[in-house]
Design a protein around this motif. Structure first.
Motif, short mmCIF file in Angstrom:
data_model
loop_
_atom_site.label_atom_id
_atom_site.label_comp_id
_atom_site.label_asym_id
_atom_site.label_seq_id
_atom_site.Cartn_x
_atom_site.Cartn_y
_atom_site.Cartn_z
N ASP A 156 0.83 -1.21 0.00
CA ASP A 156 0.00 0.00 0.00
C ASP A 156 0.87 1.26 0.00
N GLU A 157 1.91 1.22 0.79
CA GLU A 157 2.81 2.37 0.87
C GLU A 157 3.54 2.56 -0.46
N ALA A 158 3.88 1.47 -1.13
CA ALA A 158 4.55 1.55 -2.42
C ALA A 158 3.66 2.26 -3.44
N VAL A 204 11.97 3.82 -11.89
CA VAL A 204 12.13 2.39 -11.62
C VAL A 204 11.78 2.11 -10.16
N ILE A 205 11.05 1.01 -9.95
CA ILE A 205 10.73 0.58 -8.58
C ILE A 205 11.35 -0.79 -8.35
N LEU A 206 12.13 -0.92 -7.27
CA LEU A 206 12.63 -2.23 -6.86
C LEU A 206 11.63 -2.76 -5.84
N MET A 207 10.89 -3.79 -6.23
CA MET A 207 9.71 -4.23 -5.47
C MET A 207 9.86 -5.65 -4.91
N ASP A 208 9.75 -5.76 -3.61
CA ASP A 208 9.74 -7.07 -2.97
C ASP A 208 8.39 -7.74 -3.23
N ILE A 209 8.37 -9.05 -3.38
CA ILE A 209 7.11 -9.75 -3.61
C ILE A 209 6.32 -9.89 -2.31
N ARG A 210 7.00 -10.33 -1.27
CA ARG A 210 6.31 -10.63 -0.02
C ARG A 210 6.41 -9.47 0.95
N MET A 211 5.29 -8.75 1.12
CA MET A 211 5.21 -7.64 2.07
C MET A 211 3.88 -7.74 2.82
N PRO A 212 3.81 -7.15 4.01
CA PRO A 212 2.56 -7.20 4.78
C PRO A 212 1.41 -6.54 4.03
N GLY A 213 0.20 -7.10 4.20
CA GLY A 213 -0.96 -6.53 3.51
C GLY A 213 -0.89 -6.81 2.02
N MET A 214 -0.95 -5.77 1.23
CA MET A 214 -0.86 -5.91 -0.23
C MET A 214 0.54 -6.39 -0.63
N ASP A 215 0.61 -7.48 -1.41
CA ASP A 215 1.93 -7.96 -1.80
C ASP A 215 2.48 -7.17 -3.00
N GLU A 249 0.39 -7.34 -6.49
CA GLU A 249 -0.78 -6.48 -6.56
C GLU A 249 -0.36 -5.01 -6.60
N ALA A 250 0.66 -4.67 -5.84
CA ALA A 250 1.16 -3.29 -5.86
C ALA A 250 1.67 -2.93 -7.25
N THR A 251 2.36 -3.86 -7.88
CA THR A 251 2.85 -3.64 -9.24
C THR A 251 1.70 -3.40 -10.20
N ALA A 298 3.30 -14.74 -12.24
CA ALA A 298 2.27 -13.78 -11.84
C ALA A 298 2.81 -12.35 -11.89
N ALA A 299 4.05 -12.16 -11.50
CA ALA A 299 4.63 -10.82 -11.51
C ALA A 299 4.82 -10.31 -12.93
N LEU A 300 5.24 -11.19 -13.83
CA LEU A 300 5.38 -10.79 -15.23
C LEU A 300 4.03 -10.43 -15.83
N ARG A 301 3.01 -11.19 -15.49
CA ARG A 301 1.67 -10.89 -15.97
C ARG A 301 1.19 -9.55 -15.42
N ALA A 302 1.63 -9.20 -14.24
CA ALA A 302 1.23 -7.93 -13.63
C ALA A 302 1.95 -6.75 -14.27
N GLY A 303 2.99 -7.04 -15.06
CA GLY A 303 3.69 -5.97 -15.78
C GLY A 303 5.12 -5.74 -15.36
N ALA A 304 5.66 -6.57 -14.47
CA ALA A 304 7.05 -6.40 -14.04
C ALA A 304 7.99 -6.56 -15.23
N SER A 305 9.07 -5.79 -15.21
CA SER A 305 10.04 -5.83 -16.30
C SER A 305 11.16 -6.82 -16.06
N GLY A 306 11.15 -7.48 -14.92
CA GLY A 306 12.18 -8.46 -14.67
C GLY A 306 12.39 -8.71 -13.20
N PHE A 307 13.49 -9.40 -12.89
CA PHE A 307 13.77 -9.85 -11.54
C PHE A 307 15.22 -9.63 -11.15
N LEU A 308 15.44 -9.38 -9.88
CA LEU A 308 16.77 -9.33 -9.30
C LEU A 308 16.73 -10.11 -7.99
#
Length: 217
Positions: free
Chosen positions: A38-40, A51-62, A65-67, A93-103
Motif C-alpha cells: 500500500d505504501e509503495a 524504476v521501482i525495486l519491489m519485494d514480492i512478499r510484504m505485509p498486507g498488499m503484496d 498487486e502493488a505492481t 504472476a509478476a510478469l503478468r502484472a507488468g514487471a520488467s524483470g527480476f533481481l
C-alpha cells in the motif's frame, strides 16, 4: 539524466543496503522507500519514480498487486521484482502484472546499478532461469487455440519474438539469424510497438499465450 528509484521492501536493512549501493552512482537517486504494498502505491504517486525495486512478499498488499496497481496508474514506470531466488514461484504472476524483470537480493553492487539503468532504458531483466519458469507455467496449461494476436507481425518479426521467448539476447538473435545486432534490436522494437508490449518480458508472455512457442519445442 537522473534515474529516480523507489525501494519497496519490508526489511529496513535491505532498503538501506540498496540505497547505499545506488547512491554510489551519480545517475541514480532514491526518491522514496516503502515497507508495504500500500505504501509503495502511495509513494509511486507522490515521487513518480522511473524504476521501482519491489519485494514480492510484504505485509498486507503484496508486491504483485502493488505492481499491478502502480502500472495501471503509471504505465511508463518500470518495476523490477526483488526475490530471494530467481526461481521464485511468483515469477509468472509478476510478469503478468507488468514487471520488467527480476533481481535476487544477493545481486552484486555493479550488477544492481546496471540493472536499474537497463530497465529504465526500456529493456527487461530475464535470466534463462526466469524464462524457464515461464515455460514451466505454460507446460501445464491447455494449448492456445490461435496465434491471431500476432497477425500484425511480419514473418521475420515472429521469428525474432520466438527467439526472445527462448531467452536469447539481441546479440544471440543476430548470430542465429545471421543479421546485425542493430537489425535484431530493430525487429524487437517494432514487435514491441505493434503488440503494444511494455518490454521483452511481455513479449515472452505473448509468445506462449498465442502458441507461437510451445513448452518443450
Amino acid at each position: 539524466m537522473t534515474i529516480k528509484v523507489l525501494l519497496a521492501d519490508d526489511q529496513a536493512l535491505v532498503r538501506a543496503g540498496f540505497r547505499s549501493l545506488l547512491s554510489r552512482s551519480k545517475e541514480l537517486t532514491v526518491v522514496g522507500e516503502a515497507a508495504t504494498g500500500d505504501e509503495a502505491v502511495r509513494q509511486a504517486r507522490s515521487t513518480e519514480p522511473d524504476v521501482i525495486l519491489m519485494d514480492i512478499r510484504m505485509p498486507g498488499m503484496d508486491g504483485i498487486e502493488a505492481t499491478r496497481r502502480i502500472l495501471a496508474e503509471r504505465p511508463a514506470t518500470k518495476v523490477v521484482i526483488l526475490t530471494t531466488f530467481d526461481t521464485d514461484e511468483h515469477v509468472f504472476a509478476a510478469l503478468r502484472a507488468g514487471a520488467s524483470g527480476f533481481l535476487t537480493k544477493e545481486v552484486a553492487p555493479a550488477e544492481l546499478r546496471h540493472a536499474v539503468a537497463v530497465v529504465a532504458a526500456g529493456e527487461a531483466l530475464l535470466s534463462p532461469s526466469v524464462t524457464r519458469r515461464v515455460v514451466q507455467q505454460f507446460a501445464h496449461r491447455p494449448a492456445p487455440v490461435s496465434g491471431d494476436g500476432l497477425a500484425v507481425l511480419t514473418v521475420r518479426e515472429r521469428e525474432v519474438v520466438r527467439l526472445v521467448a527462448e531467452g536469447l539476447s539481441n546479440d544471440q538473435i543476430a548470430a542465429k539469424l545471421v543479421i546485425s545486432p542493430l537489425t535484431a534490436k530493430t525487429h524487437v522494437t517494432r514487435a514491441l510497438m505493434k503488440l503494444n508490449a511494455r518490454d521483452r518480458a511481455q513479449l515472452v508472455i505473448l509468445a506462449y499465450e498465442t502458441g507461437l512457442v510451445q513448452p518443450g519445442s
